[in-house]
Design an enzyme around this catalytic site. Structure first.
Site, PDB file in Angstrom:
ATOM      1  N   THR A 149       0.800  -1.173  -0.094  1.00  0.00           N
ATOM      2  CA  THR A 149       0.049  -0.020   0.062  1.00  0.00           C
ATOM      3  C   THR A 149       0.723   1.250  -0.107  1.00  0.00           C
ATOM      4  OG1 THR A 149      -1.746  -1.209   1.259  1.00  0.00           O
ATOM      5  CG2 THR A 149      -1.725   1.338   1.564  1.00  0.00           C
TER       6      THR A 149
ATOM      7  N   ARG B  23     -13.144  -7.891  -2.272  1.00  0.00           N
ATOM      8  CA  ARG B  23     -12.867  -7.892  -0.749  1.00  0.00           C
ATOM      9  C   ARG B  23     -12.139  -6.452  -0.652  1.00  0.00           C
ATOM     10  NH1 ARG B  23      -7.424  -6.111   1.216  1.00  0.00           N
ATOM     11  NH2 ARG B  23      -6.785  -7.303   3.053  1.00  0.00           N
ATOM     12  N   VAL B  24     -12.187  -5.863   0.457  1.00  0.00           N
ATOM     13  CA  VAL B  24     -11.756  -4.558   0.816  1.00  0.00           C
ATOM     14  C   VAL B  24     -11.209  -4.538   2.188  1.00  0.00           C
ATOM     15  CG1 VAL B  24     -12.656  -2.288   1.485  1.00  0.00           C
ATOM     16  CG2 VAL B  24     -13.880  -3.309  -0.405  1.00  0.00           C
ATOM     17  N   GLY B  25      -9.857  -4.123   2.154  1.00  0.00           N
ATOM     18  CA  GLY B  25      -8.998  -4.247   3.295  1.00  0.00           C
ATOM     19  C   GLY B  25      -9.313  -2.922   4.018  1.00  0.00           C
ATOM     20  N   ASP B  26      -8.179  -2.413   4.751  1.00  0.00           N
ATOM     21  CA  ASP B  26      -8.073  -1.150   5.788  1.00  0.00           C
ATOM     22  C   ASP B  26      -7.982  -0.005   5.158  1.00  0.00           C
ATOM     23  OD1 ASP B  26      -5.310  -2.412   5.369  1.00  0.00           O
ATOM     24  OD2 ASP B  26      -4.966  -0.703   6.384  1.00  0.00           O
TER      25      ASP B  26
ATOM     26  N   THR C 103      -0.173   0.684   6.464  1.00  0.00           N
ATOM     27  CA  THR C 103       0.022  -0.327   5.300  1.00  0.00           C
ATOM     28  C   THR C 103       0.207  -1.498   6.368  1.00  0.00           C
ATOM     29  OG1 THR C 103       1.420  -1.316   3.732  1.00  0.00           O
ATOM     30  CG2 THR C 103       2.674  -0.085   5.465  1.00  0.00           C
ATOM     31  N   GLY C 104       0.028  -2.822   5.515  1.00  0.00           N
ATOM     32  CA  GLY C 104      -0.090  -4.028   6.266  1.00  0.00           C
ATOM     33  C   GLY C 104      -1.294  -4.767   6.118  1.00  0.00           C
TER      34      GLY C 104
ATOM     35  N   GLY D 114      -4.797  -5.831   6.047  1.00  0.00           N
ATOM     36  CA  GLY D 114      -5.982  -5.003   6.194  1.00  0.00           C
ATOM     37  C   GLY D 114      -6.958  -5.780   7.522  1.00  0.00           C
TER      38      GLY D 114
HETATM   39  N1  GLY Z   1      -3.360  -2.846   3.717  1.00  0.00           N
HETATM   40  C1  GLY Z   1      -3.950  -3.386   2.423  1.00  0.00           C
HETATM   41  C2  GLY Z   1      -4.936  -4.041   2.465  1.00  0.00           C
HETATM   42  O1  GLY Z   1      -4.997  -4.913   3.424  1.00  0.00           O
HETATM   43  O2  GLY Z   1      -5.827  -4.034   1.628  1.00  0.00           O
END
Ligand code: GLY
Length: 258
Positions: free
Chosen positions: A127, A155-158, A178-179, A181
């Site tokens: 990210t 799929r949606v992350g953080d 970053t990391g 999600g």
């Molecule tokens: N941090 C990016 C994700 O997990 O989508």
């Protein structure tokens, strides 16, 4: 912030825009968000395809009556607002095509305490984010990502979730994460970090404490960049790699860490 992130989205070295990980179906779906710390206004998009710079679309959402638009609706919103569209192949690099072919059908997941980054990624590809403070003390943050490799469609992350992968409040500070999600969401990482900021606890201490919390509470690794309202800068990561750079008044060149 938008312009800085556009450069990173167009750079195939990172998991955002061009060079993003492919999802389970071999497509690129992108998430991005931007937040204005002056009025806490936000704009976010998720699982969007064909939009060259999702951060620009997120900014357009921020400027609209809405806060968060996803999927086909986000693409439609982009078209209505004249945001640049591109051929979906533009995002797909040889490296990511090969990774996808090599690991096709496997669940490539993050939940093994950093091992994912060493074993599967092997390069500083994740990210991207930016945080800036202007001369009036206003803080803006933005984050953009292609998410996780082989992620399920939709799929949606953080990254695009306010408080998780991004937060900015000019009365305290702002940051971008970053990391993994799935773990960052559980601890609402970036809002947690911003809530730690005070005159005594600066941005560097807050990013380190927030990453400790991520580790202790849910066993996650990650990275954070931040600026607090006093202008102090913080950056830290518990993943094996994270590149970052900053510039402040008085510096003729950015300070870079790779
Ligand atoms: N941090 C990016 C994700 O997990 O989508």
């Amino acid at each position: 912030v938008e312009k800085a992130i556009c450069v990173l989205e167009d750079d195939a070295a990172f998991d955002a825009g061009r060079g993003s990980f492919l999802n389970a179906e071999g497509r690129v779906q992108l998430d991005a968000a931007i937040m204005n710390g002056a009025d806490l206004n936000t704009g976010a998009v998720a699982a969007v395809e064909r939009v060259r710079n999702p951060i620009t679309l997120a900014r357009r959402v921020l400027e609209s009556d809405w806060a968060y638009i996803v999927g086909e609706g986000a693409l439609e919103f982009a078209r209505q607002n004249g945001i640049e569209e591109c051929n979906p192949w533009w995002f797909v690099t040889q490296e990511e095509m090969e990774r996808w072919s090599r690991h096709r059908g496997e669940v490539l997941y993050y939940l093994r305490d950093g091992a994912f980054y060493r074993d599967v990624l092997g390069s500083p590809s994740d990210t991207v984010g930016a945080v800036a403070m202007d001369s009036g003390g206003n803080i803006v943050a933005g984050t953009s990502t292609g998410g996780a490799p082989n992620k399920p469609v939709g799929r949606v992350g953080d990254s695009s979730l306010v408080g998780c992968g991004i937060y900015a409040d000019s009365t305290r500070g702002g940051g971008s994460a970053t990391g993994p999600g799935e773990l960052i969401i559980r601890v609402v990482l970036t809002k947690h970090m911003v809530d730690l900021l005070s005159e005594e606890v600066g941005a560097q201490q807050a990013v380190e404490a927030a990453l400790r919390h991520l580790k202790e509470r849910v066993g996650g690794c990650g990275g954070l960049i931040a600026i607090d309202r006093w202008g102090r800068i913080g950056r830290a990561h518990t993943t094996n790699l994270m590149s970052s750079a900053y510039i402040t008044e008085g510096l003729s060149e950015p300070v870079v860490e790779v």
